[in-house]
Design an enzyme around this catalytic site. Sequence first.
Site, PDB file in Angstrom:
ATOM      1  CG  ASP A   5      -1.822   1.245   1.267  1.00  0.00           C
ATOM      2  OD1 ASP A   5      -2.326   1.637   0.200  1.00  0.00           O
ATOM      3  OD2 ASP A   5      -1.996   1.838   2.350  1.00  0.00           O
ATOM      4  CB  SER A   6       0.204   4.748  -0.820  1.00  0.00           C
ATOM      5  OG  SER A   6      -1.042   4.791  -0.149  1.00  0.00           O
ATOM      6  CG  HIS A  16      -5.996   5.960   4.712  1.00  0.00           C
ATOM      7  ND1 HIS A  16      -5.318   5.285   3.738  1.00  0.00           N
ATOM      8  CD2 HIS A  16      -5.069   6.499   5.526  1.00  0.00           C
ATOM      9  CE1 HIS A  16      -4.022   5.432   3.944  1.00  0.00           C
ATOM     10  NE2 HIS A  16      -3.842   6.157   5.025  1.00  0.00           N
ATOM     11  CB  CYS A  48      -2.698   0.953  -2.693  1.00  0.00           C
ATOM     12  SG  CYS A  48      -2.886   2.675  -3.147  1.00  0.00           S
ATOM     13  CD  GLU A  70      -1.530   7.896   7.059  1.00  0.00           C
ATOM     14  OE1 GLU A  70      -0.473   8.187   7.633  1.00  0.00           O
ATOM     15  OE2 GLU A  70      -1.656   6.911   6.310  1.00  0.00           O
ATOM     16  CB  CYS A  96      -9.877   5.206  -0.065  1.00  0.00           C
ATOM     17  SG  CYS A  96      -8.372   5.878   0.653  1.00  0.00           S
TER      18      CYS A  96
HETATM   19  N1  DGL Z   1      -3.895   3.766  -0.270  1.00  0.00           N
HETATM   20  C1  DGL Z   1      -4.642   4.781  -0.953  1.00  0.00           C
HETATM   21  C2  DGL Z   1      -5.876   4.156  -1.601  1.00  0.00           C
HETATM   22  O1  DGL Z   1      -6.398   3.143  -1.157  1.00  0.00           O
HETATM   23  C3  DGL Z   1      -5.052   5.910  -0.019  1.00  0.00           C
HETATM   24  C4  DGL Z   1      -3.903   6.754   0.446  1.00  0.00           C
HETATM   25  C5  DGL Z   1      -3.177   7.442  -0.683  1.00  0.00           C
HETATM   26  O2  DGL Z   1      -3.737   8.369  -1.318  1.00  0.00           O
HETATM   27  O3  DGL Z   1      -2.036   7.047  -0.917  1.00  0.00           O
HETATM   28  O4  DGL Z   1      -6.358   4.656  -2.575  1.00  0.00           O
END
Ligand code: DGL
Length: 268
Positions: free
Chosen positions: A10-11, A187, A73, A153, A185
Amino acid sequence: MNDAAIGVFDSGMGGLTVMRALMARLPQESFVYLGDTARLPYGTKSGDTVTRYAVQAAAALVKRRIKLLVVACNTASGVALGALEEAFAPLPVIDVIAPGAEAALAASPSGPIAVIATEGTVRAGAYVRAIHARALDVEVMSQPCPLFVPLAEEGLIEGEIVDLVIHRYLDEVLAKEPRALVLGCTHYPALKDSIARIAGKGVALVDSAETTARAVEKRLRDGGLLREGPPAPHRFLVTDTPERFARVGEIFLGRAIAPASVELIDLQ
Ligand code: DGL
């Protein structure tokens, strides 16, 4: 290969919500998680940049010997899935968007379905395509909610500020009376209780983590790749701030992360 780890990427730390569902469904497996914390957010970046980052992150996991890659992600799933499958074939790659689309249609077979996601995921139209590939006539509406990422976050998942931001993004969408709302997403599941309260009882909240875990289990079973030995300790790789990852990651993973299990790596 059965005893190799499952790579999850993931990011940042949001993908830990997917890893949580994976760990619950596949307790015998071991996982190596990579959070590209130095380059988060992906959701506001171009498709080309996200694809380049995603391929670099996946390469770091492949180097550590994985038997399957989970793109936890949504933004990377939406723009980089094809590039990842091509770059690392024949490694099985599971994304979160196809399982999310299936879960949305299970909750609301005739729609309308609302998808909330990052700007990048909405721009790529990935959920709309995935839902229409399965049910062409279902109405889908999409809404980016960029401030949900920093709120989660920060651990700000309920209260006055959170409610104001939810209303700002969702009032217009909710006025169109969707039957299902996809948390598209990583988060957003952290804010699920607050979103559910504002959306009301008539709207089913869809979180793709559970359906993704089911898709991973099926792929491992079909490929004869389920782990046979005892589980090895899980590992975490990050590109920045390992202490913060261990501390805040707990919100997403639902269990403590030992600081010693988090390694700082460089993807360049
Ligand atoms: N992991 C990203 C997503 O699920 C969310 C956070 C980001 O923008 O990097 O789209």
